[in-house]
Write an enzyme that holds these catalytic residues in place. Structure first.
Site, short mmCIF file in Angstrom:
data_model
loop_
_atom_site.label_atom_id
_atom_site.label_comp_id
_atom_site.label_asym_id
_atom_site.label_seq_id
_atom_site.Cartn_x
_atom_site.Cartn_y
_atom_site.Cartn_z
CG ASP A 63 -2.13 0.98 0.99
OD1 ASP A 63 -2.42 1.35 -0.18
OD2 ASP A 63 -2.75 1.37 1.99
CE LYS A 65 -2.64 5.19 1.27
NZ LYS A 65 -4.08 4.94 1.32
CG ASN A 68 0.28 4.66 3.55
OD1 ASN A 68 -0.36 5.29 4.38
ND2 ASN A 68 -0.19 3.59 2.93
#
Length: 186
Positions: A63, A65, A68
């Protein structure tokens, strides 16, 4: 199973020391515009350091991105949100893992194999990092789409445009790097 859990704990501990700094940091997504290519490449190279460590420990983030990735005042990025992180150690070797649950992740940054629920490995995170690099260079994700379905179609079926076609001053070698990172079948 135990080895994978230990590897995950080690990866998380490496980042735990940075938690106290998070309150004073901004997500990468908040400063995505206005960097020159040299600054962007330095930032992405710094993101590669903890990412490489994770991959070496047999973990994939899944995840990655801008939201993050926090950037400390020193310019060092901190990768966050390991909620989807998975061990990639399996009977096939450390670079493969059985299919992850379909649809897990953030659509605008998901690799085709992740979207399709296929085998994933470190290249899945490299694809997401390619999406981030594309966005840092151009101000938009490679497959924007008005809906998630359109973005998914882009990831699965559309070749990305060269970043230099959207933003001036991007060298051909950097275009080539981004396009390699965004290959559908690396």
């Amino acid at each position: 199973q135990r080895a994978a859990e230990d590897a995950f704990r080690r990866a998380c501990r490496r980042f735990a020391d940075d938690i106290e700094h998070i309150v004073n940091q901004m997500p990468l997504g908040l400063h995505i515009h206005g960097y020159d290519a040299a600054h962007i490449l330095t930032l992405v190279r710094r993101i590669c350091i903890p990412l490489s460590y994770m991959h070496g420990e047999g973990m994939v983030h899944l995840d990655l991105k801008p939201d993050n990735v926090l950037v400390r005042e020193s310019g060092m990025p901190v990768i966050l949100d390991f909620g989807l992180a998975s061990s990639v150690r399996s009977q096939f070797g450390r670079d493969d893992i059985a299919a992850v649950s379909y649809g897990a992740g953030t659509v605008r940054y998901m690799a085709p194999e992740q979207i399709n629920g296929e085998l994933i490995d470190a290249r899945t995170d490299i694809y997401a990092l390619g999406c981030i690099l594309f966005q840092l260079l151009t101000g938009r994700v490679p497959f924007p789409g008005r809906t998630s379905a359109e973005a998914i179609f882009g990831h699965l079926s559309v070749n990305p445009v060269r970043p230099s076609s959207l933003a001036a001053g991007i060298p051909a070698a950097l275009d080539d790097l981004v396009l390699r990172m965004l290959e559908k079948q690396p």
